[in-house]
Write a protein that holds these residues in place. Structure first.
Motif, PDB file in Angstrom:
ATOM      1  N   GLN A   8       0.811  -1.228   0.000  1.00 18.73           N
ATOM      2  CA  GLN A   8       0.000   0.000   0.000  1.00 18.73           C
ATOM      3  C   GLN A   8       0.837   1.268   0.000  1.00 18.73           C
ATOM      4  N   SER A   9       2.137   1.140   0.198  1.00 18.03           N
ATOM      5  CA  SER A   9       2.919   2.349   0.453  1.00 18.03           C
ATOM      6  C   SER A   9       3.804   2.737  -0.723  1.00 18.03           C
ATOM      7  N   GLN A  10       3.558   3.905  -1.242  1.00 16.17           N
ATOM      8  CA  GLN A  10       4.418   4.505  -2.262  1.00 16.17           C
ATOM      9  C   GLN A  10       4.641   5.948  -1.846  1.00 16.17           C
ATOM     10  N   PHE A  11       5.866   6.399  -1.949  1.00 15.01           N
ATOM     11  CA  PHE A  11       6.199   7.748  -1.498  1.00 15.01           C
ATOM     12  C   PHE A  11       6.833   8.546  -2.619  1.00 15.01           C
ATOM     13  N   PHE A  12       6.718   9.864  -2.507  1.00 16.16           N
ATOM     14  CA  PHE A  12       7.470  10.703  -3.434  1.00 16.16           C
ATOM     15  C   PHE A  12       8.127  11.846  -2.688  1.00 16.16           C
ATOM     16  N   LEU A  13       9.047  12.470  -3.383  1.00 20.57           N
ATOM     17  CA  LEU A  13       9.901  13.476  -2.793  1.00 20.57           C
ATOM     18  C   LEU A  13      10.329  14.419  -3.914  1.00 20.57           C
ATOM     19  N   MET A  60      11.380  12.117  -7.038  1.00 23.77           N
ATOM     20  CA  MET A  60      11.759  10.764  -6.652  1.00 23.77           C
ATOM     21  C   MET A  60      10.531  10.006  -6.187  1.00 23.77           C
ATOM     22  N   TYR A  61      10.413   8.753  -6.652  1.00 23.97           N
ATOM     23  CA  TYR A  61       9.298   7.888  -6.265  1.00 23.97           C
ATOM     24  C   TYR A  61       9.868   6.622  -5.634  1.00 23.97           C
ATOM     25  N   ILE A  62       9.351   6.307  -4.469  1.00 23.81           N
ATOM     26  CA  ILE A  62       9.911   5.211  -3.688  1.00 23.81           C
ATOM     27  C   ILE A  62       8.838   4.176  -3.385  1.00 23.81           C
ATOM     28  N   VAL A  67      12.669   0.113  -4.278  1.00 21.78           N
ATOM     29  CA  VAL A  67      12.841   0.630  -5.638  1.00 21.78           C
ATOM     30  C   VAL A  67      12.671   2.138  -5.626  1.00 21.78           C
ATOM     31  N   MET A  68      13.637   2.823  -6.211  1.00 25.24           N
ATOM     32  CA  MET A  68      13.561   4.282  -6.277  1.00 25.24           C
ATOM     33  C   MET A  68      13.644   4.704  -7.731  1.00 25.24           C
ATOM     34  N   GLU A  69      12.611   5.373  -8.200  1.00 27.08           N
ATOM     35  CA  GLU A  69      12.629   5.919  -9.549  1.00 27.08           C
ATOM     36  C   GLU A  69      12.803   7.425  -9.441  1.00 27.08           C
ATOM     37  N   SER A  70      13.758   7.955 -10.193  1.00 27.91           N
ATOM     38  CA  SER A  70      14.053   9.385 -10.109  1.00 27.91           C
ATOM     39  C   SER A  70      14.027  10.006 -11.489  1.00 27.91           C
ATOM     40  N   ILE A  71      13.565  11.234 -11.560  1.00 26.81           N
ATOM     41  CA  ILE A  71      13.657  12.025 -12.785  1.00 26.81           C
ATOM     42  C   ILE A  71      14.414  13.297 -12.436  1.00 26.81           C
ATOM     43  N   PHE A  72      15.467  13.562 -13.189  1.00 30.73           N
ATOM     44  CA  PHE A  72      16.253  14.765 -12.943  1.00 30.73           C
ATOM     45  C   PHE A  72      16.029  15.763 -14.075  1.00 30.73           C
ATOM     46  N   PHE A  73      15.880  17.017 -13.691  1.00 29.23           N
ATOM     47  CA  PHE A  73      15.578  18.087 -14.637  1.00 29.23           C
ATOM     48  C   PHE A  73      16.713  19.097 -14.670  1.00 29.23           C
ATOM     49  N   LEU A  74      16.969  19.673 -15.843  1.00 27.23           N
ATOM     50  CA  LEU A  74      17.875  20.815 -15.939  1.00 27.23           C
ATOM     51  C   LEU A  74      17.199  22.029 -15.318  1.00 27.23           C
ATOM     52  N   SER A  75      17.977  23.068 -15.108  1.00 20.36           N
ATOM     53  CA  SER A  75      17.398  24.254 -14.475  1.00 20.36           C
ATOM     54  C   SER A  75      16.401  24.960 -15.388  1.00 20.36           C
ATOM     55  N   ASN A  76      16.406  24.632 -16.676  1.00 21.52           N
ATOM     56  CA  ASN A  76      15.378  25.201 -17.554  1.00 21.52           C
ATOM     57  C   ASN A  76      14.125  24.330 -17.619  1.00 21.52           C
ATOM     58  N   GLY A  77      14.071  23.288 -16.807  1.00 15.87           N
ATOM     59  CA  GLY A  77      12.855  22.489 -16.702  1.00 15.87           C
ATOM     60  C   GLY A  77      12.835  21.244 -17.573  1.00 15.87           C
TER      61      GLY A  77
END
Lengths: 234, 234
Positions: free
Chosen positions: A224-229, B175-177, B200-210
DNA sequence: TTGACTAATTATACCTATACAATTATAATG
DNA sequence: CATTATAATTGTATAGGTATAATTAGTCAA
């Protein structure tokens, strides 16, 4: 409320109500200064607040743009952030299992920075999200700070009571996260099997004067647990 | 470097070198203004930065105090934050398993906000912490942004190359965990058993222009991975 | 016509200075 | 010892100037 907070709230409300999409450009600084009858510095402070919350990003020489996270159904790890709507997305309820005044263990005393002979409130709760078991929570509150608790407060929102009822200001927090395997007892509470994955989050909350008042150990149902940051300013 | 960043760095260095403990009071604003020959606003901006990083907390009418997290051995979820020493606490190395230019799947294209026919770099790595297997990482880089990668860059630090080598500015991240059970393949990589817990950690990284430029899926060894997160301004 | 360089414009970021407000700590007072 | 006044300290808000990055428009050459 402070002016820069008002401005930030109104901009947030505008974004939410108009359902502005990621990348939408907001009015330029001068327009915002006119619209809210505020100085440049005040607008900038409001924008910095929204940027910290992850709601906008600013590009020098270009403009101010809306930022929206791309996924739904995740719980904010820093729940102060984000659109209020994100919080209402979930129906979270609590069931109280235990509420007592106890002597702290060494672990609890260390985390709350108190002596062993000082009393603490011990609260054990099960929390449900949309009717499903979300987590088991064990919390310890420094009784010299949180002087009184009862079943109603615990079943509803302790934090609301601490800030509104007791007039205390919460300042900051530390969170420690790890994974592991469920014990038999934990598995029973969460309706899972012993050995199944668990996510354990230990948190310490501090008043704005630096005093720790709440130490919590929360074991989450892995299904049930999914987190974001949301990070900003890397 | 900007003045308020210099000030922040020097204060941070001072705290670190003198090993100031939690609660130690720093000099008052006016002293800091004199010491760094800067205006009040500049000092405040530096202090706000340090507060955001979780290194200090400010109490109106009282002073500025050092904040130190109480536990060691945890990895910072927002690794930009904190004392540099925290990063050196760990010896993290990488082994490259695969490096190719591929067409993105729908999932990757969505997260990077690109078309299906645009090329992306696919990188698969195993990362070790103090010699133990920490995680398996699959990363996708928008090739129109990160135009070139090779084995050396991938084995060392891609982010260092992106910022220093390519001169790009990283702006923010999502970040999604979540937790779950290891598949057979993942278990092999991590030297664990199928069905064991994973984070599991899914991350999306953005430049400073978005513009998003990096989408990563990281599976952690549950025995080796502990994270922390410092909140401020609740 | 296309491409590359340049200049002007736009827009935010940074720095300084000042006044007053709010909070906390300390000292004085009864 | 509790209350009250005072001082110390950070927080908020405003105003304005300088710096830097991004975009746009224009110019020139191949």
């Amino acid at each position: 409320m402070l002016k820069y907070q008002q401005v930030a709230n109104q901009i947030e409300l505008y974004i939410e109500q108009h359902q502005l999409q990621q990348g939408t450009k907001l009015p330029v600084l001068e327009s915002l200064m006119d619209e809210f009858s505020a100085s440049k510095s005040t607008i900038i402070k409001a924008l910095d607040l929204l940027e910290k919350k992850g709601l906008i990003f600013q590009v020098r020489g270009s403009g101010i743009f809306v930022r929206r996270k791309s996924r739904m159904g995740y719980i904010n790890l820093l729940s102060n952030q984000g659109f209020k709507k994100d919080l209402e997305e979930f129906d979270i309820t609590s069931e109280m299992l235990q509420l007592d005044v106890v002597k702290p263990t060494q672990e609890v005393a260390d985390n709350l920075q108190i002596d062993y002979d000082q009393g603490v409130y011990y609260v054990k709760r099960i929390r449900y999200i949309n009717g499903q078991t979300l987590c088991v929570e064990e919390s310890y509150y420094d009784k010299s700070v949180v002087t009184y608790l009862n079943k109603q407060i615990v079943t509803e929102s302790i934090f609301h009571y601490v800030t509104e009822g007791l007039g205390l200001n919460i300042g900051f927090s530390e969170m420690y996260i790890k994974t592991g395997k469920l014990t038999e007892e934990e598995a029973n509470y969460l309706h899972l099997k012993q050995g199944d994955p668990k996510l354990v989050m230990e948190s310490i909350f501090f008043l704005s004067n630096g005093k720790p008042f709440d130490f919590s150990k929360v074991t989450y149902n892995y299904e049930q647990s999914q987190f974001f940051l949301l990070g900003s300013g890397i």
